[in-house]
Design a protein around this motif. Sequence first.
Motif, PDB file in Angstrom:
ATOM      1  N   SER A 168      42.055  45.423  40.922  1.00 37.57           N
ATOM      2  CA  SER A 168      41.380  44.147  41.187  1.00 37.57           C
ATOM      3  C   SER A 168      42.020  42.943  40.845  1.00 37.57           C
ATOM      4  O   SER A 168      42.049  41.963  41.503  1.00 37.57           O
ATOM      5  N   GLY A 169      42.727  42.999  39.648  1.00 39.45           N
ATOM      6  CA  GLY A 169      43.360  41.682  39.167  1.00 39.45           C
ATOM      7  C   GLY A 169      44.595  41.611  40.233  1.00 39.45           C
ATOM      8  O   GLY A 169      44.730  40.380  40.573  1.00 39.45           O
ATOM      9  N   SER A 170      45.147  42.582  40.727  1.00 39.69           N
ATOM     10  CA  SER A 170      46.380  42.411  41.710  1.00 39.69           C
ATOM     11  C   SER A 170      45.807  41.700  42.946  1.00 39.69           C
ATOM     12  O   SER A 170      46.426  40.838  43.549  1.00 39.69           O
ATOM     13  N   THR A 171      44.844  42.265  43.707  1.00 42.65           N
ATOM     14  CA  THR A 171      44.284  42.104  44.981  1.00 42.65           C
ATOM     15  C   THR A 171      43.495  40.651  44.743  1.00 42.65           C
ATOM     16  O   THR A 171      43.775  39.785  45.624  1.00 42.65           O
ATOM     17  N   ILE A 172      42.979  40.306  43.516  1.00 47.97           N
ATOM     18  CA  ILE A 172      42.150  39.099  43.325  1.00 47.97           C
ATOM     19  C   ILE A 172      43.358  38.013  43.450  1.00 47.97           C
ATOM     20  O   ILE A 172      43.025  36.837  44.001  1.00 47.97           O
ATOM     21  N   ALA A 173      44.124  38.182  42.585  1.00 48.71           N
ATOM     22  CA  ALA A 173      45.160  37.310  42.429  1.00 48.71           C
ATOM     23  C   ALA A 173      45.880  37.122  43.731  1.00 48.71           C
ATOM     24  O   ALA A 173      46.254  36.072  44.096  1.00 48.71           O
ATOM     25  N   GLY A 174      46.291  38.240  44.352  1.00 43.51           N
ATOM     26  CA  GLY A 174      47.077  38.165  45.583  1.00 43.51           C
ATOM     27  C   GLY A 174      46.039  37.331  46.684  1.00 43.51           C
ATOM     28  O   GLY A 174      46.548  36.396  47.530  1.00 43.51           O
ATOM     29  N   GLY A 175      44.948  37.564  46.784  1.00 45.77           N
ATOM     30  CA  GLY A 175      43.870  36.784  47.567  1.00 45.77           C
ATOM     31  C   GLY A 175      43.885  35.205  47.313  1.00 45.77           C
ATOM     32  O   GLY A 175      43.877  34.519  48.373  1.00 45.77           O
ATOM     33  N   LEU A 176      43.994  34.892  46.104  1.00 49.94           N
ATOM     34  CA  LEU A 176      43.903  33.345  45.818  1.00 49.94           C
ATOM     35  C   LEU A 176      45.524  32.770  46.138  1.00 49.94           C
ATOM     36  O   LEU A 176      45.131  31.619  46.965  1.00 49.94           O
ATOM     37  N   ILE A 177      46.328  33.772  45.942  1.00 54.02           N
ATOM     38  CA  ILE A 177      47.692  32.930  46.338  1.00 54.02           C
ATOM     39  C   ILE A 177      47.887  32.991  47.918  1.00 54.02           C
ATOM     40  O   ILE A 177      48.424  31.922  48.449  1.00 54.02           O
ATOM     41  N   VAL A 178      47.021  33.852  48.702  1.00 53.33           N
ATOM     42  CA  VAL A 178      47.207  33.660  50.265  1.00 53.33           C
ATOM     43  C   VAL A 178      45.975  32.893  50.980  1.00 53.33           C
ATOM     44  O   VAL A 178      45.919  32.805  52.105  1.00 53.33           O
ATOM     45  N   GLY A 179      45.187  32.229  49.957  1.00 57.20           N
ATOM     46  CA  GLY A 179      44.396  31.223  50.647  1.00 57.20           C
ATOM     47  C   GLY A 179      42.984  31.753  50.616  1.00 57.20           C
ATOM     48  O   GLY A 179      42.142  31.059  51.224  1.00 57.20           O
ATOM     49  N   LEU A 180      42.451  32.618  49.574  1.00 58.60           N
ATOM     50  CA  LEU A 180      40.996  33.064  49.705  1.00 58.60           C
ATOM     51  C   LEU A 180      40.514  32.480  48.369  1.00 58.60           C
ATOM     52  O   LEU A 180      41.072  32.331  47.357  1.00 58.60           O
ATOM     53  N   SER A 181      39.077  32.239  48.424  1.00 58.48           N
ATOM     54  CA  SER A 181      38.549  31.650  47.263  1.00 58.48           C
ATOM     55  C   SER A 181      38.239  32.826  46.439  1.00 58.48           C
ATOM     56  O   SER A 181      38.640  34.134  46.562  1.00 58.48           O
ATOM     57  N   ARG A 182      38.084  32.727  45.113  1.00 59.03           N
ATOM     58  CA  ARG A 182      37.795  33.690  43.961  1.00 59.03           C
ATOM     59  C   ARG A 182      36.806  34.575  44.613  1.00 59.03           C
ATOM     60  O   ARG A 182      36.581  35.714  44.437  1.00 59.03           O
ATOM     61  N   GLN A 183      35.512  34.059  45.148  1.00 61.32           N
ATOM     62  CA  GLN A 183      34.456  34.951  45.525  1.00 61.32           C
ATOM     63  C   GLN A 183      34.798  35.924  46.632  1.00 61.32           C
ATOM     64  O   GLN A 183      34.403  37.010  46.643  1.00 61.32           O
ATOM     65  N   LEU A 236      27.942  42.819  39.532  1.00 60.55           N
ATOM     66  CA  LEU A 236      26.821  41.921  39.794  1.00 60.55           C
ATOM     67  C   LEU A 236      27.190  40.612  39.001  1.00 60.55           C
ATOM     68  O   LEU A 236      27.195  39.482  39.322  1.00 60.55           O
ATOM     69  N   TRP A 237      27.441  40.971  37.665  1.00 62.44           N
ATOM     70  CA  TRP A 237      27.866  39.758  36.636  1.00 62.44           C
ATOM     71  C   TRP A 237      29.076  39.307  37.027  1.00 62.44           C
ATOM     72  O   TRP A 237      28.958  37.910  37.063  1.00 62.44           O
ATOM     73  N   PHE A 238      30.074  39.934  37.562  1.00 62.52           N
ATOM     74  CA  PHE A 238      31.378  39.335  37.720  1.00 62.52           C
ATOM     75  C   PHE A 238      31.406  38.250  38.878  1.00 62.52           C
ATOM     76  O   PHE A 238      31.965  37.238  38.992  1.00 62.52           O
ATOM     77  N   LEU A 239      30.462  38.594  39.949  1.00 66.69           N
ATOM     78  CA  LEU A 239      30.292  37.865  41.234  1.00 66.69           C
ATOM     79  C   LEU A 239      29.790  36.573  40.568  1.00 66.69           C
ATOM     80  O   LEU A 239      29.904  35.610  41.048  1.00 66.69           O
ATOM     81  N   LYS A 240      28.721  36.699  39.871  1.00 68.94           N
ATOM     82  CA  LYS A 240      28.196  35.128  39.230  1.00 68.94           C
ATOM     83  C   LYS A 240      29.020  34.582  38.498  1.00 68.94           C
ATOM     84  O   LYS A 240      29.022  33.577  38.550  1.00 68.94           O
ATOM     85  N   PHE A 241      29.693  35.309  37.557  1.00 69.23           N
ATOM     86  CA  PHE A 241      30.815  34.813  36.849  1.00 69.23           C
ATOM     87  C   PHE A 241      31.658  33.774  37.601  1.00 69.23           C
ATOM     88  O   PHE A 241      32.004  32.581  37.295  1.00 69.23           O
ATOM     89  N   LEU A 242      32.227  34.400  38.593  1.00 67.66           N
ATOM     90  CA  LEU A 242      33.258  33.635  39.408  1.00 67.66           C
ATOM     91  C   LEU A 242      32.474  32.187  40.213  1.00 67.66           C
ATOM     92  O   LEU A 242      33.571  31.605  40.698  1.00 67.66           O
ATOM     93  N   HIS A 243      31.283  32.129  40.215  1.00 71.88           N
ATOM     94  CA  HIS A 243      30.925  30.857  40.909  1.00 71.88           C
ATOM     95  C   HIS A 243      30.914  29.709  39.910  1.00 71.88           C
ATOM     96  O   HIS A 243      30.983  28.800  40.267  1.00 71.88           O
ATOM     97  N   LYS A 244      31.287  30.030  38.654  1.00 66.06           N
ATOM     98  CA  LYS A 244      31.123  28.995  37.362  1.00 66.06           C
ATOM     99  C   LYS A 244      32.498  28.928  36.943  1.00 66.06           C
ATOM    100  O   LYS A 244      32.951  27.672  36.270  1.00 66.06           O
ATOM    101  N   TYR A 245      33.301  30.133  36.768  1.00 63.47           N
ATOM    102  CA  TYR A 245      34.470  29.987  35.902  1.00 63.47           C
ATOM    103  C   TYR A 245      35.708  30.756  36.627  1.00 63.47           C
ATOM    104  O   TYR A 245      35.598  31.342  37.698  1.00 63.47           O
ATOM    105  N   ASP A 246      36.902  30.353  36.208  1.00 66.48           N
ATOM    106  CA  ASP A 246      38.093  30.817  36.744  1.00 66.48           C
ATOM    107  C   ASP A 246      38.532  32.232  35.997  1.00 66.48           C
ATOM    108  O   ASP A 246      37.765  32.797  35.103  1.00 66.48           O
TER     109      ASP A 246
END
Length: 267
Positions: A168-183, A236-246
């Motif tokens: 998840s760390g690799s894909t979320i970071a990769g998603g950010l790098i290629v233009g996706l939001s955290r959520q 569920l907690w993580f998805l809420k977390f990403l709305h407020k924090y990096d």
Amino acid sequence: MDQYLVAVVVGIVEGLTEFLPVSSTGHMIIVGHLLGFDGHVADVFDVFVQLGAILSVIFIYKERFYRFFTKDGWDMHKGLSVWHIAAGIVPVMAVAYVGYSYIKQYLFSPFTVAIGLVLGGLLLMLAERLTKGRETELVDDVDKISIRQALWVGVFQFLSLWPGFSRSGSTIAGGLIVGLSRQAAASYTFLIAVPLMFVACTYDLLKNLAYLNKDDLIVLGIGFVVSFFVAYWSVLWFLKFLHKYDLTSFAWYRIALAFVTYWYFYM
């Protein structure tokens, strides 16, 4: 430690870490060494509790998974489709199949996990740095992800084959790098995890089921149930977390854990 208590502890660890960018495999290896929980039964148990975590994501995204089995789910012009999922998992599945034996033999140790934790943490920091100030330009809806972006996220997923790097760390970071939001990156990560982990877990189970006996089934069941419920609330907690924090706090946690791991096992 009593085997039932071990099942609860490992189930909690798996449920908490499987979908967070902190490496569940790394945590499972570390906890397994600390508890002296190893061998073929431990290998099967680790896989079985992952299936519990997978089921929790299917439950959370049940409407979307149902859509994948409809005609619209195969139309890449009508939102996230089966083709987007395939683009994110087929490349890494091919590489994982070829390198399975090598990875299991040489990369499953506290030392390699510590390295993966640090490098994965640095990747998260880099991704946050590259997207800082560009939040309005990022794709904020998982249904707007392009096939190209999905494929690139799949390429970043290659890094997760190194234990400790975190899928998840690799894909979320990769998603950010290629233009996706955290959520959007997190939701896509959770969705592609299901078929990928299901195939990997089934492969591992078939290789190790012969080593189980009837007494092991209760332990497996406890771990499965605990992992399901903990993973459900963790997602569920993580998805809420990403709305407020990096993701920086997770990066620092990974680096701190890497140094503690190295100190405990090698100093």
